[in-house]
Design a protein around this motif. Structure first.
Motif, PDB file in Angstrom:
ATOM      1  N   GLY A 164     -47.265  91.780  12.751  1.00  0.00           N
ATOM      2  CA  GLY A 164     -46.329  92.424  13.578  1.00  0.00           C
ATOM      3  C   GLY A 164     -47.087  93.101  14.627  1.00  0.00           C
ATOM      4  N   ILE A 165     -48.441  93.052  14.721  1.00  0.00           N
ATOM      5  CA  ILE A 165     -48.986  93.821  15.872  1.00  0.00           C
ATOM      6  C   ILE A 165     -49.498  93.108  17.010  1.00  0.00           C
ATOM      7  CG2 ILE A 165     -51.032  95.265  16.105  1.00  0.00           C
ATOM      8  CD1 ILE A 165     -51.110  95.922  12.806  1.00  0.00           C
ATOM      9  N   ARG A 166     -48.884  93.701  18.185  1.00  0.00           N
ATOM     10  CA  ARG A 166     -49.366  92.889  19.523  1.00  0.00           C
ATOM     11  C   ARG A 166     -50.524  93.704  20.023  1.00  0.00           C
ATOM     12  NH1 ARG A 166     -47.467  89.840  16.437  1.00  0.00           N
ATOM     13  NH2 ARG A 166     -45.374  88.752  16.923  1.00  0.00           N
ATOM     14  N   LEU A 167     -51.715  93.018  20.220  1.00  0.00           N
ATOM     15  CA  LEU A 167     -52.829  94.089  20.699  1.00  0.00           C
ATOM     16  C   LEU A 167     -52.820  93.492  22.284  1.00  0.00           C
ATOM     17  CD1 LEU A 167     -55.774  93.146  18.157  1.00  0.00           C
ATOM     18  CD2 LEU A 167     -54.069  95.080  18.189  1.00  0.00           C
ATOM     19  N   ARG A 223     -42.667  85.281  22.544  1.00  0.00           N
ATOM     20  CA  ARG A 223     -42.600  86.601  22.925  1.00  0.00           C
ATOM     21  C   ARG A 223     -40.897  86.839  23.104  1.00  0.00           C
ATOM     22  NH1 ARG A 223     -45.385  90.302  25.323  1.00  0.00           N
ATOM     23  NH2 ARG A 223     -44.317  90.770  27.141  1.00  0.00           N
ATOM     24  N   PHE A 224     -40.167  85.619  23.126  1.00  0.00           N
ATOM     25  CA  PHE A 224     -38.718  85.793  23.320  1.00  0.00           C
ATOM     26  C   PHE A 224     -38.127  86.199  21.899  1.00  0.00           C
ATOM     27  CE2 PHE A 224     -34.551  84.057  23.008  1.00  0.00           C
ATOM     28  CZ  PHE A 224     -33.634  84.715  23.835  1.00  0.00           C
ATOM     29  N   ARG A 232     -41.681  94.916  16.308  1.00  0.00           N
ATOM     30  CA  ARG A 232     -43.255  94.583  16.685  1.00  0.00           C
ATOM     31  C   ARG A 232     -43.763  95.791  17.462  1.00  0.00           C
ATOM     32  NH1 ARG A 232     -42.465  90.608  13.491  1.00  0.00           N
ATOM     33  NH2 ARG A 232     -42.316  88.242  14.673  1.00  0.00           N
ATOM     34  N   VAL A 233     -45.034  96.025  17.185  1.00  0.00           N
ATOM     35  CA  VAL A 233     -45.662  97.253  17.543  1.00  0.00           C
ATOM     36  C   VAL A 233     -46.781  96.938  18.653  1.00  0.00           C
ATOM     37  CG1 VAL A 233     -45.209  98.767  15.883  1.00  0.00           C
ATOM     38  CG2 VAL A 233     -47.242  97.578  16.064  1.00  0.00           C
TER      39      VAL A 233
END
Length: 354
Positions: A164-167, A223-224, A232-233
């Motif tokens: 759940g981590i979006r870099l 992304r939707f 998400r973070v």
């Protein structure tokens, strides 16, 4: 069939289904279902008392070092901060987080050496869940690899994504307002690559049958789904290749920072990159009728306002705020009188009247 078995089955089906216009709706529904099942699995594990690292945040920002075992994270922490993280010639020397403090450009940046991450971390392998939980609470991720296993970079990015981590991403500009009745109303301000039917399929998977949906970017299905889940973070990240003294740096991608903790190569460049990626700025406080303290800046995030500074100083300062005066880049003229929503810039001198 258990949740884990359902998840594996869906992963295989998505992997083996060719993507085209005919399968777009089906794949969108499968991805939505997969994300939902993963979330349910995490909630079940959380109920059993999922362990977590006890990390006390300190300084102006917190940075975590993430990498496979034995890539030199501990050596890099020691070289950057003077901390005493144990170093060994074998895997998993670091068994719990070890903090250190990097002082740069007036900022105190907490650097945390995390235990080595491994493939399968997002599913709980090794100390995966504890590591991912620590990463989620950080301000910056530094992914570290050694030059002989650059593939580990993609594996780490994938494990963090599955956690759940979006870099290096911003939250999707999608807004969902649930309603009691009226069906689904989809509005977009930009042309979309995915069609409305795929959007409907994803919404139905999450039992959203009445809502107003506003889309302000050309989102992918993934992304939707992120916009609907809202758990998400979004964290900035940089990639470092250590032990560069043992390898020809000319063969590395331009996007990585080559360093050697042992030989002290490019450590200044890394410290500068950490500071800039955190997007920190310095402001100087000047008491009413007094002189500005130019030796002790306050470190804040770019984009913060006078009100944010008041809250950081004391809650009464925000509650009793009257006005402020600013000298510097954000002021239109010298000692401009500003309100609580005024956005500050690097090097500003701020006087608060409360």
């Amino acid at each position: 069939m258990s949740l884990e078995e359902q998840i594996r089955q869906l992963e295989e089906e998505i992997k083996n289904t060719p993507y085209n216009k005919a399968t777009e709706h089906h794949i969108g529904r499968l991805k939505a279902k997969l994300a939902r099942l993963r979330e349910e699995a995490e909630k079940q594990k959380a109920k059993t008392g999922r362990p977590s690292f006890s990390i006390k945040k300190d300084g102006d920002a917190t940075v975590v070092l993430v990498g496979f075992p034995s890539v030199g994270k501990s050596s890099l922490l020691n070289a950057l901060t003077g901390a005493k993280s144990e170093i060994g010639a074998y895997d998993f020397t670091t068994l719990k987080p070890v903090p250190g403090m990097l002082e740069y450009n007036g900022a105190k940046i907490q650097i945390i050496d995390l235990p080595g991450i491994v493939e399968g971390a997002s599913k709980g392998r090794g100390k995966g869940r504890e590591i991912i939980s620590a990463v989620r609470n950080s301000d910056l991720v530094v992914i570290i690899a050694d030059p002989f296993n650059l593939e580990s970079i993609k594996i780490i990015q994938r494990e963090l994504y599955n956690g759940g981590i979006r870099l290096n991403q911003k939250p999707p500009e999608v807004y969902v307002k649930k309603l009691e009745r009226g069906g689904l109303k989809i509005t977009s301000t930009v042309p979309l690559s995915i069609d409305e039917q795929t959007i409907y399929e994803v919404l139905r998977e999450y039992r959203i049958h009445n809502a107003e949906v506003l889309i302000r970017e050309d989102v992918t299905v993934d992304r939707f789904i992120d916009a609907i889940l809202r758990n998400r973070v979004y964290i900035p990240a940089i990639v470092v290749v250590n032990k560069i003294d043992l390898y020809n740096p000319g063969n590395l991608p331009d996007s990585v920072i080559p360093v050697s903790a042992e030989k002290k190569i490019n450590l200044d460049l890394l410290a500068k990159s950490i500071y800039e990626k955190l997007d920190l700025i310095r402001i100087f406080l000047k008491p009413p009728g007094g002189k500005a303290d130019l030796n002790e800046p306050m470190i804040i995030k770019r984009g913060m306002t006078v009100g944010d500074v008041c809250k950081k100083l004391h809650k009464d300062m925000y509650r009793n705020f009257r006005y402020a005066r600013v000298i510097g880049k954000s002021a239109k003229f010298k000692e401009q009188r500003v309100g609580i929503d005024h956005v500050l810039e690097d090097g500003d001198i701020l006087t608060i009247y409360a």
